[in-house]
Every structure is written in C-alpha cells, then in structure tokens.
Scaffold this active site. Structure first.
Site, PDB file in Angstrom:
ATOM      1  N   ALA A   9       0.815  -1.216   0.000  1.00 39.14           N
ATOM      2  CA  ALA A   9       0.000   0.000   0.000  1.00 39.14           C
ATOM      3  C   ALA A   9       0.847   1.262   0.000  1.00 39.14           C
ATOM      4  CB  ALA A   9      -0.934   0.008   1.207  1.00 39.14           C
ATOM      5  N   CYS A  81       5.221  -7.027   0.586  1.00 34.49           N
ATOM      6  CA  CYS A  81       4.812  -8.399   0.301  1.00 34.49           C
ATOM      7  C   CYS A  81       4.355  -8.582  -1.138  1.00 34.49           C
ATOM      8  CB  CYS A  81       3.744  -8.844   1.297  1.00 34.49           C
ATOM      9  SG  CYS A  81       4.432  -9.130   2.944  1.00 34.49           S
ATOM     10  N   SER A  83       6.210  -7.747  -3.444  1.00 37.07           N
ATOM     11  CA  SER A  83       7.503  -8.133  -4.027  1.00 37.07           C
ATOM     12  C   SER A  83       7.988  -9.474  -3.482  1.00 37.07           C
ATOM     13  CB  SER A  83       8.570  -7.069  -3.718  1.00 37.07           C
ATOM     14  OG  SER A  83       8.335  -5.886  -4.430  1.00 37.07           O
ATOM     15  N   ASN A  85       5.491 -12.286  -2.472  1.00 36.04           N
ATOM     16  CA  ASN A  85       4.524 -13.372  -2.417  1.00 36.04           C
ATOM     17  C   ASN A  85       4.164 -13.864  -3.820  1.00 36.04           C
ATOM     18  OD1 ASN A  85       2.685 -11.545  -3.511  1.00 36.04           O
ATOM     19  ND2 ASN A  85       1.654 -11.142  -1.584  1.00 36.04           N
ATOM     20  N   ILE A  88      -1.168 -13.803  -6.093  1.00 35.33           N
ATOM     21  CA  ILE A  88      -2.523 -14.261  -6.403  1.00 35.33           C
ATOM     22  C   ILE A  88      -3.455 -13.092  -6.089  1.00 35.33           C
ATOM     23  CG2 ILE A  88      -4.362 -15.868  -5.764  1.00 35.33           C
ATOM     24  CD1 ILE A  88      -2.102 -17.897  -5.098  1.00 35.33           C
ATOM     25  N   ALA A 201      12.560   2.537  10.542  1.00 39.54           N
ATOM     26  CA  ALA A 201      11.884   3.475  11.441  1.00 39.54           C
ATOM     27  C   ALA A 201      11.708   2.837  12.818  1.00 39.54           C
ATOM     28  CB  ALA A 201      10.530   3.866  10.867  1.00 39.54           C
ATOM     29  N   HIS A 426      -0.433 -14.021   5.682  1.00 39.22           N
ATOM     30  CA  HIS A 426      -1.472 -13.006   5.557  1.00 39.22           C
ATOM     31  C   HIS A 426      -1.852 -12.381   6.904  1.00 39.22           C
ATOM     32  CE1 HIS A 426      -3.086 -15.206   1.697  1.00 39.22           C
ATOM     33  NE2 HIS A 426      -1.939 -14.584   1.487  1.00 39.22           N
ATOM     34  N   ASN A 470      -6.998 -14.233  -0.881  1.00 38.00           N
ATOM     35  CA  ASN A 470      -5.672 -13.665  -0.640  1.00 38.00           C
ATOM     36  C   ASN A 470      -5.787 -12.143  -0.601  1.00 38.00           C
ATOM     37  OD1 ASN A 470      -5.674 -16.242  -2.118  1.00 38.00           O
ATOM     38  ND2 ASN A 470      -3.475 -16.155  -1.828  1.00 38.00           N
TER      39      ASN A 470
END
Length: 491
Positions: A9, A81, A83, A85, A88, A201, A426, A470
């Site tokens: 995101a 993720c 990059s 997983n 799907i 961070a 997940h 997913n």
C-alpha cells in the site's frame, strides 16, 4: 508527506500523491530496492525469498492447538509483500466488504470500493502457463464436487468454483507486477519523490495530538502529514514503541504513554492452511507461473461466498511434514485446505522497549470456542481426497504421503492437520478500523489514528475482518483509497 513503509500500500500512496508536483513525498523503506534485482522481480523465485535477506522472518510464540514452528515471513524490500509473495490477485467478494461496514467501516462497501479495483495499475491476468497437472486438477475438482470452472475468477463474484488463479504478473517475462514495479518504477525520477531504502523506522516523535517526526536509522525525518504502511506486524510495533497502545502494557515496559489505544496489537488475524501431500506418478511438468497456479473454492454452508479454499502446490511443499518424519518425494504435489474467514484471532505485543527486539506474535490458531477452524481443516482434508480419487487428477498420484491413508477419523485428521498447518503469510487486523464507539478500533473509517490529527494507517493492519481471498488486492485498494482521503485533506 512522510510514508513509513514502501510496501504493497505504501508504494501506491507515494505514487499517487507525488503525481501532484506541489506535494513533496518521502517514502521510507526498511529494506533494499527491488529495481533491477531479478531475485525479487522474477515471480517464480518467491519461495527463495522466504527466510532470506529480504525477509524479517518473525516467529510465533508456542501454539497449544496449532503449529509452533511457523516463520511468519514479512518482506524486507521495496514493494513489500507484493515483491515477496505469489501475487494471487483476487477481488474480495461483496460480503467481505459488507462485513467491514458492519464492523463500523462506513464508506467501505463493495460498491464504494469497486472503483479502486478498476483503478489498480497491477497487471492482473489468469495464469498463462498451461500445466497438464494443473489442468487435470481443475477438471477433477469440478467433476468430483460439481463446482463450476471459472475462466477468470475475477470476472464475477462466485460462491464456489475452481480454475487458474488470476495473478499480478507479466506472462511474457515472468516478472511480478508488484506495487513497486507498477507504481514506483515508472516515476523514480519525480523531483518531489524521495525514496529512502535501507532505512528502518524505530519511533514516532509526538507533540500533543500531532506526529512531528520519524526516528530512523538515517536520522529524524519530518513532514506535515504521515502515513504508516509498515504492515500488520511493524505498524503496530512502531506505534507501541512510540507510546501509542494499551497503557498498562506500555508502562510495564517503561515506555511513556502518548495515546492510550487498547486495540493496538489486538485482533491478529491470519489464513492458516494445512496440507495433503502426494507422491507423483511421474515428473510434474515444468510450466508454471509461481508453482501454485490453480485453486479450488468450496461453499459448505450455502452462502454467497466460499468458506473453504485450496491452493494446488505443484511442488513437494514439505517444510512441516518432513519435520514430523514424512517422506520427501522427488516428484510430488499437494492441496492445501485453507480457512478463508477464520474465527480464531490473537494478538502481538512488545517483549522489550528496545526497538531491535522482535515482537511476540500469538495467532491463537484453532482456539475459537465453536471449533469452526478445526472443522474446516478436517473437511478440507476429506474434500481433497475426493478430488484425488477423481480422474484425470487421480492418475497423477502414486500414493498419499501425508497424512497417509490410515489417518481417517476426525480426531486423527484434526491432530495431523493442526500439526502441519502453515501460514500463507497473511497477518492482518492489528490496528483495526471501526466506529467511534468501538473501544478496540485503532483507526476511524478515514484511516486516521484515534487521538492523532495528522497520521493515517494504510496497510492490512486496518482490516476489520479477514478477506475470504488472498489479501493483496484489498491492501492495494486500501492504498488507493488512502491516497484519495489524503488528497481530500488538501481541498
């Protein structure tokens, strides 16, 4: 604008906001860049990224009713993720978003979220590689269970069915279509976009109800507004280290309480799935997008969406079966009964005030009082055997390795299924979105953190409930909606 986390995101938010030349964006990512790195970009290499230099590799605390040996891989690379997983990429069904609205997330209905689906830059297509094993699995699943074959599982909401997964990738090259590839790579030269990779961070600096800076391994980074997109583990971890969370827990660690938010770290969700493993009667053909190209969705309850799903692993995925002494075949494959909307939930918390200390993760697998999650796994193992006994899939099987044909009772299938279950990576829900009167909601429906005026969260930690499918598409859509909400602040 400072965005902490260049993941699924975070990359979307950074790209969308920096499209306005008047908005300066700094994206902070703890891992390296994926640009030009074929280890990351090649989709089929995803398994080699687990427990590698691109993985934080968090572990769970002991699970009395589940598998205590799971490593929860969390991506340490630009794109997060997406990059890391299988990509799907399934649109959550309408009922999932209805659950969110019912949990207090006004404005997040299916109808309101659908425009974000159409806006996604990810190249989502059904798997192009036509593997004969996969084709026979799909045919046998439909024949054995009477479910439809879907040419495109995203074409319309479905209650059950089987087919090749829609995947975010470029079939002509095998390159993953991650949020980094699609949202960041084309705009790396924007003068108002700064991307700080390999920058961890550790704490938010707070003055009253405002965040005034982010303490990182490269110094303090300041901005007027902030977005936390570090994921369902590291976003709540950062909040807790900053004094935002359950006051009692923070005081016990000697962390000054800035905002008493008891929901931070609670409501930890996951998609657990077990495994039935077979030895192949012949070598599995090599054609594959990412070695888990097809799926099966079953609706046991007669509702409007699946309540059991399976991935077909075209490789012998033996991490947990081998640990228990089962054979590792030269040629093998398996089906994974997965719980789409599990009823067990857990929590994560800090064990130390040191930012370098890893948090504790307790998913409390299979602890729901009604035993729904356990029943789903048992049903799934039985259904997998139905598919395995049906041609043309049956002729691919030489023998059932795990759990083995002698394991037949509900009790034995449950014991096996829970011992070897794994995660599909997940985690979600640890900073959940909710209504004003929800004492455990961390963010409101505009994604603002309660008690802070200039910081939002945009990642899977805000899930009020787990998506049936997913979650990568849901997280991408959160990024798109967060960008809209932030742009709205400017008006």
């Amino acid at each position: 604008m400072v965005i902490v986390g260049g993941g699924t995101a975070g990359a979307v938010v950074a790209s969308r906001l920096s499209a306005d030349p008047a908005v300066r964006v700094c994206l902070i990512e703890g891992g390296p860049s994926d640009v030009g790195d074929q280890r990351v970009l090649r989709l089929r290499s995803w398994l080699s990224l687990l427990e590698s230099e691109f993985d934080y590799g968090y572990r769970t605390v002991p699970q009395p009713r589940g598998n205590s040996h799971i490593v929860h891989s969390r991506a340490k690379v630009l794109g997060g993720c997406s990059s890391h997983n299988t990509m799907i990429s399934l649109l959550p069904p309408p009922g999932d978003f209805a659950d969110w609205v019912a949990a207090g997330a006004a404005g997040w209905s299916y109808e309101e979220m659908l425009p974000y689906w159409h806006r996604l830059l990810i190249n989502i297509v059904p798997v192009a590689e036509r593997n004969p094993l996969v084709a026979d699995f799909v045919a046998a699943s439909s024949k054995a269970l009477g479910v439809p074959i879907h040419d495109d599982l995203n074409a319309t909401p479905f209650a059950d069915g089987t087919g090749l997964f829609p995947v975010g990738y470029h079939p002509e090259t095998g390159v993953r279509s991650s949020s980094s590839v699609e949202y960041l790579h084309p705009v790396l030269d924007r003068p108002n976009l700064t991307i700080r990779t390999d920058t961890w961070a550790s704490r938010l600096e707070i003055d009253g109800d405002r965040v005034t800076g982010v303490h990182t391994s490269a110094g303090v980074i300041r901005g007027a507004r902030y977005v936390l997109s570090a994921g369902a583990i590291d976003t709540p971890r950062l909040l807790l280290l900053s004094g935002i969370g359950p006051a009692g827990d923070l005081r016990r660690l000697g962390i000054p309480v800035r905002v008493d938010l008891p929901g931070v770290g609670e409501h930890l969700l996951d998609h657990p799935e077990s495994l039935i493993l077979w030895e192949a009667s012949r070598p599995v053909p090599p054609e594959s997008a990412m070695d888990a190209d097809a799926g099966l969705f079953v609706n046991r309850a007669g509702g409007d969406r699946p309540d059991l799903m399976f991935h077909l692993y075209q490789i012998p995925f033996t991490v947990h079966t081998a640990r228990l002494g089962y054979d590792v075949p030269e040629h093998g494959f398996g089906m994974t009964p997965n719980i789409p909307r599990p009823r067990s939930s857990g929590r994560m918390w800090l064990v130390d005030a040191d930012p370098a200390a890893r948090p504790a993760l307790d998913f409390r697998y299979f602890t729901d009082p009604e035993g729904y999650d356990e029943r789903t796994i048992v049903d799934g193992l039985r259904i997998a055997r139905e598919v395995a006994a049906t041609e043309p899939f049956a002729s691919w099987i030489r023998r059932e390795i795990a759990p083995g044909p002698s394991v037949r009772s509900d009790a034995d299938l449950s014991a096996y299924g829970r011992a070897v279950h794994h995660t599909v990576y997940h985690p979600a829900g640890t900073c959940r979105m909710g209504a004003e009167d929800d004492p455990l909601a961390v963010v409101d429906p505009t994604l603002r953190i309660r008690g802070l005026s200039n910081v939002r969260i945009a990642d899977a930690s805000v899930f009020p409930t787990m998506t049936t499918v997913n979650p990568v598409v849901a997280v991408l859509m959160i990024g798109e909606k967060a960008a809209d909400l932030l742009r709205g602040d400017q008006r």
